[in-house]
Design a protein around this motif. Structure first.
Motif, PDB file in Angstrom:
ATOM      1  N   UNK A 199       0.723  -5.632   0.417  1.00  0.00           N
ATOM      2  CA  UNK A 199       1.188  -4.560   1.598  1.00  0.00           C
ATOM      3  C   UNK A 199       0.770  -3.399   0.899  1.00  0.00           C
ATOM      4  N   UNK A 200       0.293  -2.508   1.842  1.00  0.00           N
ATOM      5  CA  UNK A 200      -0.352  -1.137   1.611  1.00  0.00           C
ATOM      6  C   UNK A 200       0.845  -0.254   1.308  1.00  0.00           C
ATOM      7  N   UNK A 201       0.499   1.086   0.707  1.00  0.00           N
ATOM      8  CA  UNK A 201       1.674   2.051   0.408  1.00  0.00           C
ATOM      9  C   UNK A 201       2.288   2.551   1.738  1.00  0.00           C
ATOM     10  N   UNK A 202       1.739   2.521   2.805  1.00  0.00           N
ATOM     11  CA  UNK A 202       2.414   2.723   3.953  1.00  0.00           C
ATOM     12  C   UNK A 202       3.100   1.753   4.651  1.00  0.00           C
ATOM     13  N   UNK A 203       3.168   0.509   4.289  1.00  0.00           N
ATOM     14  CA  UNK A 203       3.857  -0.589   4.794  1.00  0.00           C
ATOM     15  C   UNK A 203       3.091  -1.506   5.362  1.00  0.00           C
ATOM     16  N   UNK A 204       1.821  -1.348   5.635  1.00  0.00           N
ATOM     17  CA  UNK A 204       1.194  -2.183   6.500  1.00  0.00           C
ATOM     18  C   UNK A 204       0.566  -3.342   5.843  1.00  0.00           C
ATOM     19  N   UNK A 205       0.340  -4.452   6.475  1.00  0.00           N
ATOM     20  CA  UNK A 205      -0.380  -5.816   5.762  1.00  0.00           C
ATOM     21  C   UNK A 205      -1.439  -5.968   6.236  1.00  0.00           C
ATOM     22  N   UNK A 206      -2.480  -6.049   5.266  1.00  0.00           N
ATOM     23  CA  UNK A 206      -3.928  -6.297   5.820  1.00  0.00           C
ATOM     24  C   UNK A 206      -4.171  -7.751   5.511  1.00  0.00           C
ATOM     25  N   UNK A 207      -4.559  -8.371   6.631  1.00  0.00           N
ATOM     26  CA  UNK A 207      -5.347  -9.914   6.456  1.00  0.00           C
ATOM     27  C   UNK A 207      -6.454  -9.958   7.200  1.00  0.00           C
ATOM     28  N   UNK A 208      -6.821 -11.301   6.795  1.00  0.00           N
ATOM     29  CA  UNK A 208      -8.215 -11.366   7.072  1.00  0.00           C
ATOM     30  C   UNK A 208      -8.592 -12.820   6.828  1.00  0.00           C
ATOM     31  N   UNK A 256     -11.944 -17.773  -4.798  1.00  0.00           N
ATOM     32  CA  UNK A 256     -12.027 -16.836  -4.284  1.00  0.00           C
ATOM     33  C   UNK A 256     -11.090 -15.539  -4.903  1.00  0.00           C
ATOM     34  N   UNK A 257     -11.514 -14.321  -4.842  1.00  0.00           N
ATOM     35  CA  UNK A 257     -10.921 -13.300  -5.315  1.00  0.00           C
ATOM     36  C   UNK A 257     -11.165 -12.185  -4.457  1.00  0.00           C
ATOM     37  N   UNK A 258     -10.288 -11.160  -4.540  1.00  0.00           N
ATOM     38  CA  UNK A 258     -10.412  -9.749  -3.947  1.00  0.00           C
ATOM     39  C   UNK A 258      -9.906  -8.600  -4.751  1.00  0.00           C
TER      40      UNK A 258
END
Length: 107
Positions: free
Chosen positions: A1-10, A30-32
């Motif tokens: 989860x980002x600091x602004x509360x958004x979740x990035x998915x891919x 797999x890593x990120x």
């Protein structure tokens, strides 16, 4: 989860070509690295069936013979194949099962 509360998915797709060099399994890691520097990783083992490039078929003239009788064996393989045969009494394998040949010992 980002600091602004958004979740990035891919989503990630890839092809894995199976070869006998990968047997008995291929491990994919797999890593990120997240924006905050945290590293997230996971891995999965894909089982790879051990097989040989050249297929060989065997056929005996009869499924069972008595001691001293003649037995005939037909071996078929692609040109350029290396074929070896071993004939032993089954009681040898009962006493020494570690001497049984298998694909891992041949390759």
């Amino acid at each position: 989860m980002e600091e602004d509360g958004t979740v990035k998915r891919g989503e990630l797709s890839f092809s894995l070509h199976q070869t006998e060099d990968l047997a008995p399994y291929a491990q994919v890691v797999v890593y990120t690295v997240l924006p905050n520097g945290e590293v997230v990783a996971d891995s999965f083992n894909f089982p790879i069936q051990l097989c040989f490039k050249n297929k060989v078929s065997l056929q005996f003239s009869s499924s069972q013979e008595l001691p001293g009788e003649k037995a005939f064996l037909q071996v078929q393989a692609k040109p350029g194949s290396l074929c070896s045969l071993r004939a032993i009494d089954q009681s040898v394998l009962l006493m020494r099962p570690d001497k049984e040949l298998n694909a891992q010992k041949v390759s």
